[in-house]
Design a protein around this motif. Structure first.
Motif, short mmCIF file in Angstrom:
data_model
loop_
_atom_site.label_atom_id
_atom_site.label_comp_id
_atom_site.label_asym_id
_atom_site.label_seq_id
_atom_site.Cartn_x
_atom_site.Cartn_y
_atom_site.Cartn_z
N THR A 270 32.76 45.54 45.92
CA THR A 270 32.96 45.78 44.49
C THR A 270 32.19 47.01 44.02
OG1 THR A 270 33.23 43.41 44.14
CG2 THR A 270 32.83 44.74 42.20
N ARG B 245 31.27 49.49 45.82
CA ARG B 245 31.88 50.70 46.41
C ARG B 245 33.14 51.08 45.62
NH1 ARG B 245 32.97 52.45 52.21
NH2 ARG B 245 33.61 54.61 51.85
N LEU B 246 33.88 50.07 45.20
CA LEU B 246 35.06 50.32 44.38
C LEU B 246 34.68 51.02 43.08
CD1 LEU B 246 37.53 47.32 44.28
CD2 LEU B 246 37.97 49.67 44.87
N GLN B 247 33.63 50.50 42.47
CA GLN B 247 33.17 51.10 41.22
C GLN B 247 32.80 52.56 41.45
OE1 GLN B 247 29.54 49.47 39.72
NE2 GLN B 247 29.98 50.04 37.60
N MET C 105 34.07 46.49 33.99
CA MET C 105 32.69 46.91 34.21
C MET C 105 32.30 47.92 33.14
SD MET C 105 32.33 47.51 38.26
CE MET C 105 31.24 46.43 39.15
N MET D 52 35.45 50.38 32.62
CA MET D 52 36.43 50.49 33.68
C MET D 52 37.04 49.11 33.93
SD MET D 52 35.58 50.72 37.64
CE MET D 52 36.84 50.06 38.76
N LEU E 174 40.13 49.64 48.23
CA LEU E 174 39.21 50.69 48.68
C LEU E 174 39.95 51.75 49.46
CD1 LEU E 174 35.81 49.34 50.02
CD2 LEU E 174 36.25 51.04 48.27
#
Lengths: 222, 222
Positions: free
Chosen positions: A139, A141-143, B62, B70, B142
């Motif tokens: 998560t 890393r996605l952000q 987020m 986001m 990803l």
DNA sequence: ATGGAAGTGTAACAATTGTTACACTTCCAC
DNA sequence: GTGGAAGTGTAACAATTGTTACACTTCCAT
């Protein structure tokens, strides 16, 4: 060859394994050994057992249809490889796994993992925690990847590494690795870094970074 | 207000719950109800129980330090919210959860989830499978985000939707949603799409897409 | 210590993407 | 059906990033 240390594996945390041999015998597991650069697991292959990396380190990478390769991560022993996959509805590996060293992998049948989980609450907790932690890593890393500019990604990454302070800290990745991690071109990353140094936002000496202007840094987090 | 259907939830698959009330009573759970736009869970909040969305739908998003928002995903009942988080070492929500409708959420104590897992192999399998599937979703997202060009992302996404055929298929997301999903600007996405139409690679009518030239499409997957 | 590999800095230019703005269409609730 | 919101198409221009190339430094194994 190094020796294994099961107790250091997150899945075995707090299990207090005194006798590794006995423990492993009991699990009906099989052992596999690989040399550097061996293909351990091929993308698309079915996952019907639990793979535990006990010695060495491996690299995972995805190959797209036109042959383009994208590195995902390196895993160092002792750690499970794709622990979640075993229970997923589509249990095919989405990536290749390649040995970076001499590697030992222990393969444990799914039924044994199930049995362990039903009988050992600690093991179950470990397994769940491990999966949960991986979800969190993915998560974040996605952000990170969803940030559009390179400086934004750098700000996000470096602020996290620096724990929001202006104290010096060491970045373990090289610029090339960082560029791959961000999925950007290496010279572009270098340019962004040097601009940030010029603008007095950070300073860099080898792999030691320091955030000089925390406020300016946070402004980059668009 | 709609009614709930626990059996349709992936976590309850095959449990054959005849009497929902009795099942829920047994779990010592509590019920919470929210109206549209209510903030159900706030980023940073501790997760110490299992949250199951039983009625309605929610959106997760987020918020970065400088207030940038986001969107991550929308979840529709009946499904767990952040099932993995409960067992992670850092069990704080990384996102806000906001009601999109009238929403009911069931909160089940961690200890009850543990008990269920230890005593009910089906439940454990479901839980593990659900976590595993989420990991896969995150991994493919990803992979998608790591593609550098918009056309590359589109190719990856549309080929997956079309299951690699040249048959027409419906894309449920609007262009704006797609742009957010890819983390690119909406006009840029529209430009890429219209160029791909001009180049005879795809055709679009409303939300029905058709891949005309599979080969050219795959070449975009750089 | 030394040669080669890996890592870094940088420049010119090309390509892609973002920004902003506005017209137009479609959809939906009233 | 109508008004307003949401969705789409597109254009000009700015900004960012990628590409390629090359010089230089650092690191490491022999």
């Amino acid at each position: 060859m190094k020796k294994r240390d099961l107790n250091a594996c997150p899945i075995c945390h707090n299990l207090n394994i005194d006798d590794e041999e006995a423990f492993l015998d009991d699990l009906k597991c099989t052992f596999r050994v690989y040399a550097k650069n061996d293909l351990i697991i091929q993308q698309g292959q079915l996952c019907e057992a639990f793979y535990m990396l006990t010695i060495g380190s491996v690299r995972t990478e995805m190959v797209s249809e036109n042959g383009n390769i994208m590195g995902i991560e390196t895993i160092e022993a002792p750690k499970p490889i794709a622990a979640a996959l075993l229970f997923s509805d589509n249990n095919r590996f989405q990536f290749n796994v390649i040995a970076l060293d001499d590697v030992e992998i222990i393969v444990i049948p799914k039924s044994e993992i199930m049995r362990m989980m039903m009988t050992n609450p600690d093991f179950m907790q470990n397994y769940l925690a491990h999966n949960a932690n991986r979800t969190q890593v993915l998560t974040s890393r996605l952000q990170l990847l969803s940030i559009k500019t390179i400086k934004g990604k750098l700000a996000h990454y470096l602020l996290e590494q620096a724990k929001n302070t202006d104290k010096p800290f060491t970045v373990s990745k090289t610029q090339s690795e960082l560029a791959e991690f961000f999925s950007v071109a290496r010279p572009s990353l270098a340019r962004s870094l040097s601009e940030m140094v010029q603008d007095g936002i950070i300073s860099i000496h080898r792999k030691v970074y320091t955030i000089i202007d925390l406020n300016k840094m946070k402004e980059l987090l668009v």
